[in-house]
Design an enzyme around this catalytic site. Sequence first.
Site, PDB file in Angstrom:
ATOM      1  N   TYR A 125      40.910  39.180  45.046  1.00 48.17           N
ATOM      2  CA  TYR A 125      41.690  39.489  43.850  1.00 48.17           C
ATOM      3  C   TYR A 125      41.191  40.769  43.190  1.00 48.17           C
ATOM      4  O   TYR A 125      41.963  41.653  42.831  1.00 48.17           O
ATOM      5  CB  TYR A 125      41.616  38.324  42.867  1.00 48.17           C
ATOM      6  CG  TYR A 125      42.389  38.544  41.582  1.00 48.17           C
ATOM      7  CD1 TYR A 125      43.777  38.435  41.567  1.00 48.17           C
ATOM      8  CD2 TYR A 125      41.736  38.870  40.397  1.00 48.17           C
ATOM      9  CE1 TYR A 125      44.498  38.644  40.408  1.00 48.17           C
ATOM     10  CE2 TYR A 125      42.447  39.083  39.229  1.00 48.17           C
ATOM     11  CZ  TYR A 125      43.821  38.971  39.234  1.00 48.17           C
ATOM     12  OH  TYR A 125      44.529  39.180  38.076  1.00 48.17           O
ATOM     13  N   LYS A 143      43.285  44.385  42.731  1.00 49.19           N
ATOM     14  CA  LYS A 143      43.623  45.008  41.455  1.00 49.19           C
ATOM     15  C   LYS A 143      43.036  46.421  41.354  1.00 49.19           C
ATOM     16  O   LYS A 143      43.624  47.295  40.716  1.00 49.19           O
ATOM     17  CB  LYS A 143      43.166  44.125  40.301  1.00 49.19           C
ATOM     18  CG  LYS A 143      43.940  42.804  40.215  1.00 49.19           C
ATOM     19  CD  LYS A 143      45.443  43.032  40.091  1.00 49.19           C
ATOM     20  CE  LYS A 143      46.209  41.748  39.909  1.00 49.19           C
ATOM     21  NZ  LYS A 143      47.680  41.969  39.755  1.00 49.19           N
TER      22      LYS A 143
END
Length: 248
Positions: A155, A159
């Site tokens: 994750y 990002k």
Amino acid sequence: MNRLKDSVTVITGAGKGLGKSIAQLFGSEGAKVIVADINKAAAEKVAESIVSEDGFALPLRADITIAKDTERLIDASVEHFGRVDVLVNNAGIASSGTVLDTEETDWDLVMDVNVKGAYLCSRAVIPHMKRQGGGSIVCIASASGVIGQKNQVAYNVSKHGVIGLVRCMALDHAVAGIRVNAVCPGAFNSPMLDTLSKERLLALKSMHPLGRLAEPLEIAQTVLHIASDESSFTTGSVILVDGGLTTM
């Protein structure tokens, strides 16, 4: 009110959570909203809520990890409303784990949804924005995209990738009048947190100097500002809405 009057906005992952809040807020500000989600029923429900408040909304199903789906999404939006002024790349998924316990399939899924999806949707809309003389793309990144965090490697990396994508697109397409920016929330109340224990939620709140989680509307209001002409001289920016998380 009416800060987006008569503009056309495509919002991905708009069937729930932050995407839903963005769609409803944009609708209340006069935008014609394309409510895009992989769950057509969820998109229809959000679109109905916008129309019930005298707004304009079109629900469309799209899997943003598939190029042909993103092309159909943008083409259908242009066919229905004549143009696309704003794209909000909101759809995303979370994950946890280190490089040792993150399965390759999980890594690929996170990268496909969070990074590839934003790339494909942007690639599909930019030619239309060029022809119409400009537009605004807002990518929902995360505070995780500017710091390292334990146990969420896929994750976190995804990002960081979204922020890199934003900066490159801002440079590449500024001459066409296309602004590209990233909004980076801290933790906020969303369906993603439903599986967390009470103890984990308390710990998550304590990570933010403001001592609480954000409400989706608080994030959506920043997205509105960045998407609109109020931010007409803002591009390539990374806007933190994180309750002070990254100051610690």
